[in-house]
Design a protein around this motif. Sequence first.
Motif, mmCIF file in Angstrom:
data_model
loop_
_atom_site.group_PDB
_atom_site.id
_atom_site.type_symbol
_atom_site.label_atom_id
_atom_site.label_comp_id
_atom_site.label_asym_id
_atom_site.label_seq_id
_atom_site.Cartn_x
_atom_site.Cartn_y
_atom_site.Cartn_z
ATOM 1 N N ARG A 117 48.540 -14.888 5.491
ATOM 2 C CA ARG A 117 47.377 -15.324 5.644
ATOM 3 C C ARG A 117 47.377 -16.490 6.810
ATOM 4 O O ARG A 117 46.606 -16.382 7.758
ATOM 5 N N THR A 118 48.324 -17.209 6.430
ATOM 6 C CA THR A 118 48.662 -18.576 7.749
ATOM 7 C C THR A 118 49.088 -17.816 9.118
ATOM 8 O O THR A 118 48.501 -18.414 9.852
ATOM 9 N N ARG A 119 49.476 -16.864 8.934
ATOM 10 C CA ARG A 119 50.131 -16.535 10.096
ATOM 11 C C ARG A 119 48.868 -15.704 10.818
ATOM 12 O O ARG A 119 48.698 -15.867 12.198
ATOM 13 N N LEU A 120 48.167 -14.984 10.096
ATOM 14 C CA LEU A 120 46.973 -14.185 10.839
ATOM 15 C C LEU A 120 46.106 -15.039 11.175
ATOM 16 O O LEU A 120 45.204 -14.841 12.256
ATOM 17 N N GLU A 121 45.818 -16.252 10.299
ATOM 18 C CA GLU A 121 44.831 -17.293 10.822
ATOM 19 C C GLU A 121 45.341 -17.887 12.005
ATOM 20 O O GLU A 121 44.443 -18.194 12.989
ATOM 21 N N HIS A 122 46.589 -18.191 12.477
ATOM 22 C CA HIS A 122 46.966 -18.819 13.715
ATOM 23 C C HIS A 122 46.557 -17.858 14.737
ATOM 24 O O HIS A 122 46.337 -17.977 15.816
ATOM 25 N N GLY A 123 47.201 -16.409 14.384
ATOM 26 C CA GLY A 123 46.812 -15.411 15.554
ATOM 27 C C GLY A 123 45.327 -15.274 15.816
ATOM 28 O O GLY A 123 45.031 -15.140 17.110
ATOM 29 N N ALA A 124 44.354 -15.528 14.845
ATOM 30 C CA ALA A 124 42.890 -15.383 15.069
ATOM 31 C C ALA A 124 42.443 -16.594 16.009
ATOM 32 O O ALA A 124 41.652 -16.345 16.796
ATOM 33 N N ARG A 125 43.140 -17.651 15.643
ATOM 34 C CA ARG A 125 42.475 -18.688 16.186
ATOM 35 C C ARG A 125 43.016 -18.524 17.911
ATOM 36 O O ARG A 125 42.348 -18.875 18.694
ATOM 37 N N GLN A 126 44.242 -18.093 17.899
ATOM 38 C CA GLN A 126 44.870 -18.111 19.466
ATOM 39 C C GLN A 126 44.206 -17.080 20.155
ATOM 40 O O GLN A 126 44.090 -17.221 21.540
ATOM 41 N N LEU A 127 43.837 -15.836 19.739
ATOM 42 C CA LEU A 127 43.153 -14.913 20.275
ATOM 43 C C LEU A 127 41.892 -15.348 20.652
ATOM 44 O O LEU A 127 41.374 -15.091 21.811
ATOM 45 N N GLY A 128 40.888 -16.011 19.819
ATOM 46 C CA GLY A 128 39.855 -16.696 20.097
ATOM 47 C C GLY A 128 39.825 -17.576 21.253
ATOM 48 O O GLY A 128 38.893 -17.527 22.364
ATOM 49 N N ALA A 129 40.863 -18.535 21.192
ATOM 50 C CA ALA A 129 40.974 -19.411 22.454
ATOM 51 C C ALA A 129 41.228 -18.680 23.612
ATOM 52 O O ALA A 129 40.844 -19.292 24.587
ATOM 53 N N ALA A 130 42.296 -17.781 23.702
ATOM 54 C CA ALA A 130 42.565 -16.965 24.748
ATOM 55 C C ALA A 130 41.180 -16.161 25.498
ATOM 56 O O ALA A 130 41.013 -16.532 26.718
ATOM 57 N N PHE A 131 40.600 -15.688 24.637
ATOM 58 C CA PHE A 131 39.280 -14.934 25.210
ATOM 59 C C PHE A 131 38.380 -16.118 25.866
ATOM 60 O O PHE A 131 38.002 -15.974 26.885
ATOM 61 N N GLN A 132 38.061 -17.283 25.333
ATOM 62 C CA GLN A 132 37.310 -18.351 25.751
ATOM 63 C C GLN A 132 37.864 -18.854 26.949
ATOM 64 O O GLN A 132 37.058 -19.006 27.877
#
Length: 284
Positions: free
Chosen positions: A158-173
């Motif tokens: 879950r921790t790894r997935l949350e980091h990936g989700a944050r990074q993907l959102g940041a990249a999109f922005q």
Amino acid sequence: MAETVSQSVIRAYSTSFGLATRLLGRRHRTHVRNIYALVRVADEIVDGVASEAGLSGADQRAVLDAYVVETHRAMRTGYSSDLVIHAFAATARAAGIDETLTRPFFDSMRTDLLNAGTENTVFDPRAHAAYVHGSAEVVGLMCLRVFLRGQEVTESTRTRLEHGARQLGAAFQNVNFLRDLADDTERLGRSYLGNDRRLSDAEVLAWVARIRGQLADAKAVIPLLPRDARAAVRSAHALFGNLTDRIARTPAEQLYEKRIRVPDAIKTVLVARAIFMTVKERDR
């Protein structure tokens, strides 16, 4: 009807995101559209539409504040007469999306209104990080909660997935900041990337490198997602990766003159590859 309205919002505002959501499993598709519709409407309140309608700065803040109050009330009760909010509240309650995610999002929207009317608002690194967290990273976390509802995952996963989700959102922005340089700086008076003047080619490439790092972090955890979410996430990841490459090849001055897009034919190829990669995983 509330879900139909939210689906109409995504169709009207984003062909790429709409295409990616069609690749989601049925159990996720409506929920992700409901999230997008809520954040899209909030974004419209602060991005000039309300101002163009004649609302003062104080009136715009009042509209946003009312939207926030109604959203949180609906999340608690499960009902709103606002159809977009009603649909989002149903998703929030089903997926465990709470105010730890919605409040940072609305805080970022308020930041845009607090700075409205200034000649040019420059976001320093700290302000940029806070804004991106609220406007994009938490949206990735909301979608992740949709994907993981009813799933048993270890805390480390879950921790790894949350980091990936944050990074993907940041990249999109960050990609969108580079795509919208002209509109953000000239119409809205906002310099999200920390510059009080036009970006140089070297500065653009520095942002491209940062985005590529964020995309790499996100890509690494896609195989950890439920199978019925992977093709959609891979598709969105590929589309923004292609946008990043196109931005890298575009002189900085041109970024202030045109919005970079991915041709429809290329989108089709990228989506097909995402589907193929996910099917191959299924076979293993």
